[in-house]
Design a protein around this motif. Structure first.
Motif, mmCIF file in Angstrom:
data_model
loop_
_atom_site.group_PDB
_atom_site.id
_atom_site.type_symbol
_atom_site.label_atom_id
_atom_site.label_comp_id
_atom_site.label_asym_id
_atom_site.label_seq_id
_atom_site.Cartn_x
_atom_site.Cartn_y
_atom_site.Cartn_z
ATOM 1 N N ARG A 25 0.843 -1.202 0.000
ATOM 2 C CA ARG A 25 0.000 0.000 0.000
ATOM 3 C C ARG A 25 0.881 1.258 0.000
ATOM 4 O O ARG A 25 0.646 2.189 -0.771
ATOM 5 N N GLU A 26 1.902 1.280 0.847
ATOM 6 C CA GLU A 26 2.805 2.432 0.905
ATOM 7 C C GLU A 26 3.522 2.628 -0.425
ATOM 8 O O GLU A 26 3.649 3.757 -0.913
ATOM 9 N N ASN A 27 3.998 1.531 -1.010
ATOM 10 C CA ASN A 27 4.703 1.622 -2.293
ATOM 11 C C ASN A 27 3.774 2.106 -3.402
ATOM 12 O O ASN A 27 4.180 2.888 -4.265
ATOM 13 N N MET A 28 2.536 1.628 -3.383
ATOM 14 C CA MET A 28 1.572 2.034 -4.402
ATOM 15 C C MET A 28 1.308 3.534 -4.322
ATOM 16 O O MET A 28 1.339 4.233 -5.338
ATOM 17 N N TYR A 29 1.062 4.051 -3.116
ATOM 18 C CA TYR A 29 0.802 5.483 -2.966
ATOM 19 C C TYR A 29 2.026 6.318 -3.330
ATOM 20 O O TYR A 29 1.907 7.362 -3.981
ATOM 21 N N LYS A 30 3.198 5.844 -2.943
ATOM 22 C CA LYS A 30 4.430 6.573 -3.267
ATOM 23 C C LYS A 30 4.623 6.645 -4.780
ATOM 24 O O LYS A 30 4.907 7.707 -5.330
ATOM 25 N N GLU A 34 4.653 9.835 -7.370
ATOM 26 C CA GLU A 34 5.777 10.096 -8.274
ATOM 27 C C GLU A 34 5.319 10.197 -9.722
ATOM 28 O O GLU A 34 5.772 11.072 -10.459
ATOM 29 N N LYS A 35 4.442 9.300 -10.129
ATOM 30 C CA LYS A 35 3.964 9.276 -11.509
ATOM 31 C C LYS A 35 2.840 10.288 -11.746
ATOM 32 O O LYS A 35 2.473 10.546 -12.887
ATOM 33 N N LYS A 36 2.293 10.810 -10.635
ATOM 34 C CA LYS A 36 1.155 11.736 -10.694
ATOM 35 C C LYS A 36 -0.006 11.120 -11.469
ATOM 36 O O LYS A 36 -0.717 11.793 -12.213
ATOM 37 N N ASN A 37 -0.173 9.802 -11.259
ATOM 38 C CA ASN A 37 -1.188 9.097 -12.028
ATOM 39 C C ASN A 37 -1.483 7.748 -11.374
ATOM 40 O O ASN A 37 -0.627 6.869 -11.340
ATOM 41 N N PHE A 38 -2.707 7.583 -10.893
ATOM 42 C CA PHE A 38 -3.095 6.303 -10.300
ATOM 43 C C PHE A 38 -3.346 5.233 -11.362
ATOM 44 O O PHE A 38 -3.481 4.064 -11.044
ATOM 45 N N SER A 39 -3.401 5.638 -12.634
ATOM 46 C CA SER A 39 -3.656 4.686 -13.719
ATOM 47 C C SER A 39 -2.376 4.210 -14.400
ATOM 48 O O SER A 39 -2.438 3.438 -15.357
ATOM 49 N N HIS A 40 -1.229 4.677 -13.921
ATOM 50 C CA HIS A 40 0.038 4.255 -14.521
ATOM 51 C C HIS A 40 0.167 2.735 -14.383
ATOM 52 O O HIS A 40 -0.182 2.165 -13.341
ATOM 53 N N PRO A 41 0.652 2.065 -15.421
ATOM 54 C CA PRO A 41 0.744 0.596 -15.380
ATOM 55 C C PRO A 41 1.497 0.041 -14.166
ATOM 56 O O PRO A 41 1.102 -0.995 -13.621
#
Length: 64
Positions: A25-30, A34-41
């Motif tokens: 969860r922490e890695n996903m949010y980080k 960074e990518k400024k995108n929750f849809s990034h692959p």
């Protein structure tokens, strides 16, 4: 005594799984920040891993 051993083992497994869930969860949010995108692959991939761990946790927790 066998039951106590199994309970202890189950508790350890659940604790380890909870740590994995927290880390994912922490890695996903980080990564999403960074990518400024929750849809990034890469974010989606971690999200799917997190979903699998959460489902596993739920199955293990319900079965005991």
């Amino acid at each position: 005594m066998c039951i106590e051993h199994n309970d202890s083992k189950l508790t350890s497994q659940l604790e380890a799984l909870q740590k994995e869930i927290t880390l994912l969860r922490e890695n996903m949010y980080k990564l999403a920040r960074e990518k400024k995108n929750f849809s990034h692959p890469d974010v989606v991939e971690i999200s799917q891993q997190l979903d699998a761990k959460l489902n596993l946790h739920q199955r293990v927790f319900r079965s005991h």
